[in-house]
Design a protein around this motif. Structure first.
Motif, PDB file in Angstrom:
ATOM      1  N   SER A   1       0.816  -1.213   0.000  1.00  0.00           N
ATOM      2  CA  SER A   1       0.000   0.000   0.000  1.00  0.00           C
ATOM      3  C   SER A   1       0.848   1.261   0.000  1.00  0.00           C
ATOM      4  N   THR A   2       2.031   1.191   0.597  1.00  0.00           N
ATOM      5  CA  THR A   2       2.966   2.317   0.616  1.00  0.00           C
ATOM      6  C   THR A   2       4.383   1.761   0.679  1.00  0.00           C
ATOM      7  N   LEU A   3       5.339   2.549   0.218  1.00  0.00           N
ATOM      8  CA  LEU A   3       6.743   2.158   0.324  1.00  0.00           C
ATOM      9  C   LEU A   3       7.421   2.868   1.497  1.00  0.00           C
ATOM     10  N   SER A   4       6.632   3.599   2.273  1.00  0.00           N
ATOM     11  CA  SER A   4       7.167   4.226   3.486  1.00  0.00           C
ATOM     12  C   SER A   4       7.275   3.189   4.593  1.00  0.00           C
TER      13      SER A   4
ATOM     14  N   LEU B   1      -6.218   1.594   4.382  1.00  0.00           N
ATOM     15  CA  LEU B   1      -7.149   2.687   4.098  1.00  0.00           C
ATOM     16  C   LEU B   1      -6.643   4.021   4.617  1.00  0.00           C
ATOM     17  N   LEU B   2      -5.630   3.992   5.498  1.00  0.00           N
ATOM     18  CA  LEU B   2      -5.078   5.217   6.077  1.00  0.00           C
ATOM     19  C   LEU B   2      -3.938   5.793   5.249  1.00  0.00           C
ATOM     20  N   VAL B   3      -3.574   5.117   4.169  1.00  0.00           N
ATOM     21  CA  VAL B   3      -2.560   5.638   3.253  1.00  0.00           C
ATOM     22  C   VAL B   3      -3.154   6.821   2.484  1.00  0.00           C
ATOM     23  N   ASP B   4      -2.357   7.831   2.265  1.00  0.00           N
ATOM     24  CA  ASP B   4      -2.846   9.078   1.669  1.00  0.00           C
ATOM     25  C   ASP B   4      -3.556   8.843   0.337  1.00  0.00           C
ATOM     26  N   GLY B   5      -4.754   9.393   0.207  1.00  0.00           N
ATOM     27  CA  GLY B   5      -5.506   9.338  -1.047  1.00  0.00           C
ATOM     28  C   GLY B   5      -6.380   8.116  -1.221  1.00  0.00           C
ATOM     29  N   VAL B   6      -6.164   7.056  -0.421  1.00  0.00           N
ATOM     30  CA  VAL B   6      -6.915   5.817  -0.627  1.00  0.00           C
ATOM     31  C   VAL B   6      -8.394   5.998  -0.287  1.00  0.00           C
ATOM     32  N   ALA B   7      -8.693   6.591   0.854  1.00  0.00           N
ATOM     33  CA  ALA B   7     -10.099   6.762   1.248  1.00  0.00           C
ATOM     34  C   ALA B   7     -10.852   7.628   0.242  1.00  0.00           C
ATOM     35  N   GLN B   8     -10.214   8.694  -0.205  1.00  0.00           N
ATOM     36  CA  GLN B   8     -10.876   9.573  -1.175  1.00  0.00           C
ATOM     37  C   GLN B   8     -11.095   8.848  -2.499  1.00  0.00           C
ATOM     38  N   ALA B   9     -10.107   8.050  -2.908  1.00  0.00           N
ATOM     39  CA  ALA B   9     -10.261   7.286  -4.140  1.00  0.00           C
ATOM     40  C   ALA B   9     -11.403   6.278  -4.011  1.00  0.00           C
ATOM     41  N   LEU B  10     -11.537   5.648  -2.854  1.00  0.00           N
ATOM     42  CA  LEU B  10     -12.628   4.705  -2.637  1.00  0.00           C
ATOM     43  C   LEU B  10     -13.984   5.406  -2.702  1.00  0.00           C
TER      44      LEU B  10
ATOM     45  N   GLN C   1     -18.700  -0.094  11.173  1.00  0.00           N
ATOM     46  CA  GLN C   1     -18.656   1.234  11.793  1.00  0.00           C
ATOM     47  C   GLN C   1     -17.230   1.678  12.059  1.00  0.00           C
ATOM     48  N   ALA C   2     -16.348   0.734  12.382  1.00  0.00           N
ATOM     49  CA  ALA C   2     -14.942   1.079  12.606  1.00  0.00           C
ATOM     50  C   ALA C   2     -14.321   1.641  11.326  1.00  0.00           C
ATOM     51  N   VAL C   3     -14.659   1.039  10.184  1.00  0.00           N
ATOM     52  CA  VAL C   3     -14.162   1.560   8.906  1.00  0.00           C
ATOM     53  C   VAL C   3     -14.707   2.960   8.668  1.00  0.00           C
ATOM     54  N   ILE C   4     -16.008   3.147   8.901  1.00  0.00           N
ATOM     55  CA  ILE C   4     -16.632   4.463   8.700  1.00  0.00           C
ATOM     56  C   ILE C   4     -16.013   5.507   9.623  1.00  0.00           C
ATOM     57  N   ASP C   5     -15.787   5.137  10.884  1.00  0.00           N
ATOM     58  CA  ASP C   5     -15.216   6.082  11.843  1.00  0.00           C
ATOM     59  C   ASP C   5     -13.808   6.515  11.460  1.00  0.00           C
ATOM     60  N   HIS C   6     -13.052   5.630  10.844  1.00  0.00           N
ATOM     61  CA  HIS C   6     -11.675   5.958  10.479  1.00  0.00           C
ATOM     62  C   HIS C   6     -11.569   6.718   9.168  1.00  0.00           C
ATOM     63  N   VAL C   7     -12.328   6.315   8.146  1.00  0.00           N
ATOM     64  CA  VAL C   7     -12.113   6.896   6.813  1.00  0.00           C
ATOM     65  C   VAL C   7     -13.395   7.338   6.111  1.00  0.00           C
ATOM     66  N   GLY C   8     -14.530   7.263   6.791  1.00  0.00           N
ATOM     67  CA  GLY C   8     -15.762   7.725   6.178  1.00  0.00           C
ATOM     68  C   GLY C   8     -16.538   6.611   5.484  1.00  0.00           C
ATOM     69  N   PRO C   9     -17.648   6.958   4.833  1.00  0.00           N
ATOM     70  CA  PRO C   9     -18.530   5.967   4.191  1.00  0.00           C
ATOM     71  C   PRO C   9     -17.972   5.459   2.866  1.00  0.00           C
TER      72      PRO C   9
END
Length: 359
Positions: A168-171, A239-248, A278-286
């Protein structure tokens, strides 16, 4: 939101990339309506759950008469710091190869002798003891090439993998958990040892950049499968990697969470299917459209055996899920045998049906 700013724009260039990919996709579909293309599935996770999904999809990957096959992209969490992967991280500064290795092996086609070699672990108590050959090979290739992603690609070629695997990331990231008693635990293996209820997780450093190709895969997919697997240590870190939640949120793909069959002691004790959602929603939205749940109850004998270990069937309330804005899709997902496990063929079949029908 933990781990990322949900209001922040995508990294520079991603918006133009997304528009271009969508325009190309629509143009190609208009120009070649008679050509059936493979179904594009992105599977997100880690641990043992993601390889299970991949094994089922890999059997359907190659095209045949009346079936265009499946284009598979696996997205793997990179916060693992235990076992062989953790030792390679601490001693050599390597990115964790373990979950990557398991996914590549799951995608390997046919009777490939290298699968057994990749999974072989050295015995003993010193030196190479506990290391999987595949972990050492991926880490060695990454050091030789100076490129972890190239090492993964080359390993996939060696195995004849029927799909691509992306970290998901190379960091170099660590998982950080806020527990229900307000303590903070750093590191995936320490979180597992804490045996407390997790309230929230984040990555350190926060919002690491996505690997090249990840956001494009999400935008061009027909279906995104999230899980099954450890909620806080395998699913959410991706899902916490930058841009992933918005892309979803923006992709036209169907987003499906594959529900866990059993609770995980020390991580999801007492949690229902709705609690996982709900845990997914709470972390990154619907970001979820549907949840795939098992409709075949395990045997009483199996449930009693698991109960002695503190693991129980994850309760599913369809009305609660619908009220949360997620469509429950129920099917027999159980594998035959005494262990309570998903059947990779059944899960893959359901995901493909959903991808090709819309639900």
């Amino acid at each position: 939101m933990v781990g990322m700013d949900m209001e922040a724009p995508l990294p520079e260039g991603w918006e133009d990339t997304r528009r271009r990919l969508e325009q190309e996709r629509e143009r190609n579909e208009l120009l070649q309506p008679h050509v059936e293309r493979p179904t594009r599935i992105v599977a997100i996770g880690g641990g043992t759950g993601l390889p299970m999904v991949l094994r089922g999809l890999a059997r359907r990957a190659l095209p045949k008469a009346g079936d265009p096959g499946v284009d598979i992209t696996a997205v793997v969490a990179m916060s693992d710091d235990g076992g062989s992967s953790g030792r390679l991280r601490r001693l050599h500064g390597a990115l964790p190869p373990g979950d990557i290795r398991n996914c590549l092996v799951a995608l390997a086609g046919g009777k490939n002798a290298l699968k057994d070699v990749f999974q072989f672990r050295f015995g003993g108590a010193r030196g190479l003891a506990g290391h999987a050959v595949g972990n050492l090979l991926i880490s060695a290739l990454a050091e030789l090439k100076g490129d972890f992603l190239e090492a993964v690609r080359m390993s996939g070629e060696l195995l004849g993998a029927r799909g691509q695997v992306l970290p998901s990331t190379l960091s170099s990231v660590q998982l950080v958990a806020q527990m229900h008693d307000d303590t903070e635990v750093v590191g995936e293996r320490n979180i597992c040892r804490a045996h407390g209820r997790v309230r929230r997780v984040s990555l350190s450093p926060r919002s690491p950049p996505p690997v090249d190709g990840l956001l494009e895969a999400i935008y061009t997919a027909d279906l995104i499968a999230i899980g099954p697997g450890s909620l806080y240590s395998s699913l959410l870190p991706n899902l916490l990697v930058d841009g992933v939640a918005q892309a979803l949120k923006e992709t036209r793909a169907l987003k499906v969470m594959v529900s866990n069959l059993m609770t995980q002691p020390g991580e999801t004790d007492g949690m229902t299917c709705l609690d996982h959602v709900q845990a997914v929603i709470d972390h990154v939205g619907p970001v979820l459209d549907a949840v795939l749940v098992n409709g075949a109850p395990p045997s009483d004998e199996s449930m009693k055996r698991y109960a002695r270990r503190g693991s129980f069937v994850v309760p599913v309330d369809r009305r609660d899920l619908i009220a949360a804005g997620v469509v429950p899709v129920q099917a027999d997902l159980l594998k035959e045998g005494s262990r309570i496990r998903h059947d990779s063929r059944k899960v893959a079949s359901c995901l493909l049906k959903m991808a090709r029908s819309g639900l």
